[in-house]
Design a protein around this motif. Structure first.
Motif, PDB file in Angstrom:
ATOM      1  N   GLU A 209       0.743  -0.980   0.024  1.00  0.00           N
ATOM      2  CA  GLU A 209       0.086  -0.094   0.126  1.00  0.00           C
ATOM      3  C   GLU A 209       0.858   1.325   0.052  1.00  0.00           C
ATOM      4  O   GLU A 209       1.912   1.298   0.835  1.00  0.00           O
ATOM      5  CB  GLU A 209      -1.047   0.050   1.179  1.00  0.00           C
ATOM      6  CG  GLU A 209      -2.047  -1.208   1.198  1.00  0.00           C
ATOM      7  CD  GLU A 209      -2.904  -0.806   0.405  1.00  0.00           C
ATOM      8  OE1 GLU A 209      -3.266   0.061   0.008  1.00  0.00           O
ATOM      9  OE2 GLU A 209      -3.922  -1.826   0.337  1.00  0.00           O
ATOM     10  N   LYS A 210       0.572   2.284  -0.854  1.00  0.00           N
ATOM     11  CA  LYS A 210       1.127   3.430  -0.849  1.00  0.00           C
ATOM     12  C   LYS A 210       0.533   4.309   0.416  1.00  0.00           C
ATOM     13  O   LYS A 210      -0.495   4.377   0.867  1.00  0.00           O
ATOM     14  CB  LYS A 210       0.955   4.151  -2.147  1.00  0.00           C
ATOM     15  CG  LYS A 210       1.264   3.394  -3.325  1.00  0.00           C
ATOM     16  CD  LYS A 210       2.896   3.423  -3.409  1.00  0.00           C
ATOM     17  CE  LYS A 210       3.196   2.751  -4.819  1.00  0.00           C
ATOM     18  NZ  LYS A 210       4.619   2.460  -4.752  1.00  0.00           N
ATOM     19  N   ILE A 211       1.580   4.939   1.041  1.00  0.00           N
ATOM     20  CA  ILE A 211       1.467   5.800   2.265  1.00  0.00           C
ATOM     21  C   ILE A 211       1.167   7.329   1.910  1.00  0.00           C
ATOM     22  O   ILE A 211       2.014   7.766   1.154  1.00  0.00           O
ATOM     23  CB  ILE A 211       2.276   5.699   3.297  1.00  0.00           C
ATOM     24  CG1 ILE A 211       2.667   4.220   3.716  1.00  0.00           C
ATOM     25  CG2 ILE A 211       2.241   6.507   4.442  1.00  0.00           C
ATOM     26  CD1 ILE A 211       1.469   3.412   4.217  1.00  0.00           C
ATOM     27  N   LYS A 212      -0.076   7.799   2.270  1.00  0.00           N
ATOM     28  CA  LYS A 212      -0.317   9.313   1.848  1.00  0.00           C
ATOM     29  C   LYS A 212      -0.173  10.135   3.144  1.00  0.00           C
ATOM     30  O   LYS A 212      -0.125   9.893   4.253  1.00  0.00           O
ATOM     31  CB  LYS A 212      -1.944   9.213   1.402  1.00  0.00           C
ATOM     32  CG  LYS A 212      -2.177   8.503   0.030  1.00  0.00           C
ATOM     33  CD  LYS A 212      -2.561   7.148   0.420  1.00  0.00           C
ATOM     34  CE  LYS A 212      -2.736   6.303  -0.783  1.00  0.00           C
ATOM     35  NZ  LYS A 212      -2.806   4.853  -0.604  1.00  0.00           N
ATOM     36  N   TYR A 213       0.380  11.311   2.740  1.00  0.00           N
ATOM     37  CA  TYR A 213       0.854  12.061   3.827  1.00  0.00           C
ATOM     38  C   TYR A 213       0.275  13.691   3.477  1.00  0.00           C
ATOM     39  O   TYR A 213       0.430  13.955   2.133  1.00  0.00           O
ATOM     40  CB  TYR A 213       2.142  12.220   3.989  1.00  0.00           C
ATOM     41  CG  TYR A 213       2.766  13.239   4.904  1.00  0.00           C
ATOM     42  CD1 TYR A 213       2.480  13.273   6.423  1.00  0.00           C
ATOM     43  CD2 TYR A 213       3.396  14.454   4.411  1.00  0.00           C
ATOM     44  CE1 TYR A 213       3.277  14.193   7.045  1.00  0.00           C
ATOM     45  CE2 TYR A 213       3.974  15.531   5.361  1.00  0.00           C
ATOM     46  CZ  TYR A 213       3.666  15.433   6.477  1.00  0.00           C
ATOM     47  OH  TYR A 213       3.986  16.159   7.438  1.00  0.00           O
ATOM     48  N   LEU A 214      -0.319  14.158   4.192  1.00  0.00           N
ATOM     49  CA  LEU A 214      -0.746  15.597   4.225  1.00  0.00           C
ATOM     50  C   LEU A 214      -0.250  16.518   5.399  1.00  0.00           C
ATOM     51  O   LEU A 214      -0.351  16.050   6.562  1.00  0.00           O
ATOM     52  CB  LEU A 214      -2.425  15.765   4.332  1.00  0.00           C
ATOM     53  CG  LEU A 214      -3.048  16.957   4.451  1.00  0.00           C
ATOM     54  CD1 LEU A 214      -2.546  17.758   3.023  1.00  0.00           C
ATOM     55  CD2 LEU A 214      -4.544  17.013   4.277  1.00  0.00           C
ATOM     56  N   LYS A 215       0.382  17.599   5.039  1.00  0.00           N
ATOM     57  CA  LYS A 215       0.816  18.634   6.072  1.00  0.00           C
ATOM     58  C   LYS A 215       0.067  20.107   5.888  1.00  0.00           C
ATOM     59  O   LYS A 215       0.031  20.516   4.791  1.00  0.00           O
ATOM     60  CB  LYS A 215       2.297  18.856   5.985  1.00  0.00           C
ATOM     61  CG  LYS A 215       2.968  19.926   6.978  1.00  0.00           C
ATOM     62  CD  LYS A 215       4.350  19.821   6.875  1.00  0.00           C
ATOM     63  CE  LYS A 215       4.978  20.753   7.887  1.00  0.00           C
ATOM     64  NZ  LYS A 215       6.488  20.754   7.744  1.00  0.00           N
ATOM     65  N   PHE A 216      -0.705  20.374   6.969  1.00  0.00           N
ATOM     66  CA  PHE A 216      -1.424  21.428   6.701  1.00  0.00           C
ATOM     67  C   PHE A 216      -1.517  22.381   8.021  1.00  0.00           C
ATOM     68  O   PHE A 216      -1.188  21.909   8.882  1.00  0.00           O
ATOM     69  CB  PHE A 216      -2.734  21.481   6.164  1.00  0.00           C
ATOM     70  CG  PHE A 216      -3.785  20.626   7.082  1.00  0.00           C
ATOM     71  CD1 PHE A 216      -4.879  21.364   7.780  1.00  0.00           C
ATOM     72  CD2 PHE A 216      -3.730  19.239   7.094  1.00  0.00           C
ATOM     73  CE1 PHE A 216      -5.692  20.642   8.636  1.00  0.00           C
ATOM     74  CE2 PHE A 216      -4.828  18.432   7.998  1.00  0.00           C
ATOM     75  CZ  PHE A 216      -5.539  19.334   8.751  1.00  0.00           C
ATOM     76  N   LYS A 217      -2.090  23.591   7.827  1.00  0.00           N
ATOM     77  CA  LYS A 217      -2.243  24.320   9.245  1.00  0.00           C
ATOM     78  C   LYS A 217      -3.524  25.312   8.740  1.00  0.00           C
ATOM     79  O   LYS A 217      -3.926  25.523   7.727  1.00  0.00           O
ATOM     80  CB  LYS A 217      -1.213  25.373   9.459  1.00  0.00           C
ATOM     81  CG  LYS A 217      -0.767  26.385   8.443  1.00  0.00           C
ATOM     82  CD  LYS A 217       0.463  27.269   8.760  1.00  0.00           C
ATOM     83  CE  LYS A 217       0.770  28.526   7.565  1.00  0.00           C
ATOM     84  NZ  LYS A 217       1.794  29.295   7.895  1.00  0.00           N
ATOM     85  N   PHE A 218      -4.070  25.768  10.024  1.00  0.00           N
ATOM     86  CA  PHE A 218      -5.090  26.741   9.967  1.00  0.00           C
ATOM     87  C   PHE A 218      -4.615  28.295   9.528  1.00  0.00           C
ATOM     88  O   PHE A 218      -3.720  28.683  10.362  1.00  0.00           O
ATOM     89  CB  PHE A 218      -5.911  26.917  11.097  1.00  0.00           C
ATOM     90  CG  PHE A 218      -6.554  25.488  11.510  1.00  0.00           C
ATOM     91  CD1 PHE A 218      -7.808  25.367  10.785  1.00  0.00           C
ATOM     92  CD2 PHE A 218      -6.140  24.536  12.515  1.00  0.00           C
ATOM     93  CE1 PHE A 218      -8.334  24.365  10.980  1.00  0.00           C
ATOM     94  CE2 PHE A 218      -6.986  23.383  12.534  1.00  0.00           C
ATOM     95  CZ  PHE A 218      -8.087  23.321  11.860  1.00  0.00           C
ATOM     96  N   ALA A 219      -5.072  28.868   8.804  1.00  0.00           N
ATOM     97  CA  ALA A 219      -4.569  30.382   8.140  1.00  0.00           C
ATOM     98  C   ALA A 219      -4.891  31.299   9.227  1.00  0.00           C
ATOM     99  O   ALA A 219      -5.692  31.085   9.932  1.00  0.00           O
ATOM    100  CB  ALA A 219      -5.180  30.572   6.956  1.00  0.00           C
TER     101      ALA A 219
END
Length: 219
Positions: A209-219
């Motif tokens: 399985e490919k591992i997905k990654y998301l990095k975000f913040k509240f503006a």
């Protein structure tokens, strides 16, 4: 209940790095993690649904200048991370035993610097959307707990949950995507995680399985 679980629960009661119902600190920890638990002013990093704490402890080994808290309701699971942290002398690790939907009862406004959501249950049925840890309901809960420019990291093997989360974050006026990938281990971010994997990440990776990654913040 097995004798092993009972023994683990007993050890959790004695372990200083486990914050749970029945301990005096449990009732007063909100807003006081630095003062009462860690006795320093270092940034606080929280992992949700931490399970056995492999990721929480793994990060703590590399970043002694930060405090790490794993959150899970399963006492027999967090016992593992708790005992490893104690055996290695990692004073920058703690575990909070509670349900994630109660998170705001144990963290105050602007108390968290980073939040990790690692391999949560995808709850794929449409009627279960509100139970997803990246749903609008949970994002609204996380928002006030994070410091200004606080970061949320999200990792999953589930493509449906990842695409749902990415679309949701991209559509929100109060969120800013910093980085995302559908193949984490072929991305520029792979080395900064030091190869730390949760039990589930290891299982999924071994299955291809490919591992997905998301990095975000509240503006």
């Amino acid at each position: 209940m097995s004798r092993r679980k009972l023994q683990r629960f007993k050890e959790n009661e004695a372990n200083r790095n486990v914050v749970q119902l029945g301990k005096e600190i449990f009732e007063v920890i909100k807003g006081n993690w630095n003062a009462l638990q860690f006795e320093n002013n270092n940034p606080i990093v929280v992992e949700l649904a931490c399970g056995r704490g492999e990721f929480t402890v793994g990060l703590a080994r590399h970043y002694h200048e930060k405090n790490f808290i794993g959150v899970d309701i399963k006492g027999s699971r967090i016992w593992k991370g708790s005992t490893i942290a104690i055996s290695e002398g990692l004073d920058n690790v703690a575990f909070l035993r509670t349900q994630i939907q109660l998170l705001e009862n144990y963290f105050s406004t602007n108390e968290i610097s980073e939040l990790w959501i690692t391999f949560p249950d995808p709850f794929p049925r449409e009627g279960d959307e509100k139970r997803r840890l990246t749903s609008p309901r949970f994002l609204e809960m996380y928002k006030p707990l994070l410091k200004k420019d606080g970061i949320i990291h999200f990792k999953t093997d589930n493509t449906g949950l990842f695409d749902y989360t990415l679309e949701l974050v991209e559509q929100r006026d109060d969120c800013e995507v910093i980085f995302h990938t559908h193949d984490f281990y072929e991305s520029p971010m792979k080395d900064i995680h030091h190869g730390i994997k949760t039990k589930y990440e290891t299982l999924f990776s071994e299955k291809g399985e490919k591992i997905k990654y998301l990095k975000f913040k509240f503006a």
